[in-house]
Design an enzyme around this catalytic site. Structure first.
Site, PDB file in Angstrom:
ATOM      1  N   TYR A 137      30.002  46.758 112.423  1.00 24.76           N
ATOM      2  CA  TYR A 137      29.743  46.694 113.868  1.00 24.76           C
ATOM      3  C   TYR A 137      29.250  48.009 114.453  1.00 24.76           C
ATOM      4  O   TYR A 137      28.906  48.069 115.631  1.00 24.76           O
ATOM      5  CB  TYR A 137      31.000  46.192 114.599  1.00 24.76           C
ATOM      6  CG  TYR A 137      31.178  44.715 114.325  1.00 24.76           C
ATOM      7  CD1 TYR A 137      30.623  43.766 115.179  1.00 24.76           C
ATOM      8  CD2 TYR A 137      31.811  44.273 113.177  1.00 24.76           C
ATOM      9  CE1 TYR A 137      30.723  42.419 114.895  1.00 24.76           C
ATOM     10  CE2 TYR A 137      31.916  42.927 112.885  1.00 24.76           C
ATOM     11  CZ  TYR A 137      31.365  42.003 113.750  1.00 24.76           C
ATOM     12  OH  TYR A 137      31.450  40.668 113.472  1.00 24.76           O
ATOM     13  N   PHE A 154      38.825  42.082 110.990  1.00 23.90           N
ATOM     14  CA  PHE A 154      39.347  41.369 112.160  1.00 23.90           C
ATOM     15  C   PHE A 154      38.765  39.970 112.253  1.00 23.90           C
ATOM     16  O   PHE A 154      37.837  39.603 111.528  1.00 23.90           O
ATOM     17  CB  PHE A 154      39.084  42.163 113.442  1.00 23.90           C
ATOM     18  CG  PHE A 154      37.632  42.304 113.828  1.00 23.90           C
ATOM     19  CD1 PHE A 154      36.814  43.243 113.220  1.00 23.90           C
ATOM     20  CD2 PHE A 154      37.080  41.499 114.820  1.00 23.90           C
ATOM     21  CE1 PHE A 154      35.479  43.377 113.591  1.00 23.90           C
ATOM     22  CE2 PHE A 154      35.752  41.627 115.196  1.00 23.90           C
ATOM     23  CZ  PHE A 154      34.946  42.576 114.581  1.00 23.90           C
ATOM     24  N   THR A 165      31.416  39.402 106.126  1.00 25.06           N
ATOM     25  CA  THR A 165      32.787  39.626 106.589  1.00 25.06           C
ATOM     26  C   THR A 165      32.778  40.082 108.048  1.00 25.06           C
ATOM     27  O   THR A 165      31.713  40.405 108.601  1.00 25.06           O
ATOM     28  CB  THR A 165      33.442  40.772 105.788  1.00 25.06           C
ATOM     29  OG1 THR A 165      32.772  42.004 106.122  1.00 25.06           O
ATOM     30  CG2 THR A 165      33.358  40.543 104.291  1.00 25.06           C
ATOM     31  N   LYS A 166      33.975  40.115 108.606  1.00 21.24           N
ATOM     32  CA  LYS A 166      34.139  40.794 109.888  1.00 21.24           C
ATOM     33  C   LYS A 166      34.912  42.085 109.598  1.00 21.24           C
ATOM     34  O   LYS A 166      36.097  42.213 109.881  1.00 21.24           O
ATOM     35  CB  LYS A 166      34.858  39.899 110.897  1.00 21.24           C
ATOM     36  CG  LYS A 166      33.941  38.812 111.456  1.00 21.24           C
ATOM     37  CD  LYS A 166      34.579  37.980 112.532  1.00 21.24           C
ATOM     38  CE  LYS A 166      34.694  38.678 113.849  1.00 21.24           C
ATOM     39  NZ  LYS A 166      33.431  38.783 114.603  1.00 21.24           N
ATOM     40  N   ALA A 167      34.222  43.001 108.938  1.00 17.05           N
ATOM     41  CA  ALA A 167      34.774  44.330 108.668  1.00 17.05           C
ATOM     42  C   ALA A 167      34.201  45.254 109.737  1.00 17.05           C
ATOM     43  O   ALA A 167      33.017  45.154 110.079  1.00 17.05           O
ATOM     44  CB  ALA A 167      34.351  44.790 107.278  1.00 17.05           C
TER      45      ALA A 167
END
Ligand code: PMP
Length: 293
Positions: free
Chosen positions: A162, A39, A156-158
């Site tokens: 999170y 995202f 990354t924004k994987a």
């Protein structure tokens, strides 16, 4: 607050504008079970998208690192992002592009899954309580460390990255803190749960960790440029936990966090000094520059 599935308007979903509440994914989606999901997070200021191309580049970078091939060009995603902001008439808000693997396969291997892409946007204010933008927030230190760079696509924004951020933030909130400082795999200072961290020393120089196992935020890079233009010296280096007591100031940077001062990390207190407030004001001016020009 209206739950995110109960809002009105449209979401750009697989190249169509779909009614907000009709955007559904099946419960047996690979992205949900195995975190094959990437995202982005962008902000809109006065109707203008801040650093759209940089965010789209990172969206593709995250997808590539996760072996996800987005079935649109960057240009198509940029146009779709502008379109949904205009359709939703967002003036000051947030944009969330995302891509994930569908439900054609339900096991570790997911080669034949469809790649879904959606972009949602909504009016949104400050990430932290606006009052804290001047008073500063309080951080604890998370027991969870950022994973070492050979264990996960860290830049990354994987969504999988999170998992420990949510655990850290929940624990911080339960203990009366606003957010959590996470250390890297070697025990050096890394970042907060969704923002990068900077320190100010007693000579007015800034220090920030080298992003070699966590996201090199677009806001981080922007604030470094602003600081350089003000002749503030930036030291990008490893920062150990023992150094926390030597610093005079601290702040976070991020698309959501913008420039947010930190007043305390466990027993270490920091002043919300003019240098930090000035960087915050300069950042606010820059993001609204187009309108002002
Ligand atoms: N670190 C993490 C873990 C984040 O989620 C974010 C927010 N995207 C950042 C740092 C800051 O990145 P940016 O300035 O590009 O928003």
């Amino acid at each position: 607050m209206i739950p995110y599935d109960k809002r009105e308007g449209k979401i750009w979903y697989n190249n169509e504008l779909v009614d907000w509440q009709e955007v559904k994914l099946h419960a047996l989606s690979h992205g949900l079970h195995y975190a094959s999901f990437v995202f982005e997070g962008l902000r809109v200021y006065d109707g203008e998208i801040f650093k759209l191309e940089e965010h789209t580049d990172r969206f593709y970078h995250s997808a590539k690192r996760m072996d996800i091939k987005i079935p649109y060009s960057k240009d198509e995603i940029n146009k779709a992002t502008k379109k949904i902001v205009s359709v939703q008439n967002v003036q000051n808000g947030y944009i969330r592009p995302f891509a994930w693997r569908g439900s054609e396969m339900m096991a570790v291997s997911a080669q034949q899954t469809k790649i879904h892409v959606a972009i949602a946007t909504w009016e949104w204010g400050s990430y932290f309580d606006p009052k804290l933008k001047t008073e500063g927030i309080k951080l604890n230190i998370s027991k969870w460390r950022r994973p070492s760079p050979d264990t996960i696509p860290w830049d990354t924004k994987a969504s999988g990255l999170y998992m420990i951020c949510t655990l850290s933030k929940h624990e911080a909130e339960r203990d009366g803190y606003t957010d959590s400082l996470m250390l890297d795999h070697e025990g050096n200072v890394a970042e907060a749960t969704g923002a990068n961290i900077f320190f100010k020393d007693k000579n007015g120089e800034l220090h920030t960790p080298i992003p070699d196992s966590f996201l090199d935020g677009i806001t981080r890079r922007t604030v470094i440029e602003i600081a350089k233009s003000k002749n503030i010296k930036i030291n990008e280096r490893k920062i150990s936990l023992d150094e926390l007591s030597n610093f005079a100031g601290c702040f976070l940077t991020g698309t959501a966090a913008e420039v947010t001062p930190v007043s305390k990390i466990i027993e270490h207190n920091y002043k919300v000094c003019n240098l930090i407030l000035d960087l915050s004001t300069s950042y606010d001016k820059l993001v609204r520059k187009k309108k002002a020009a």
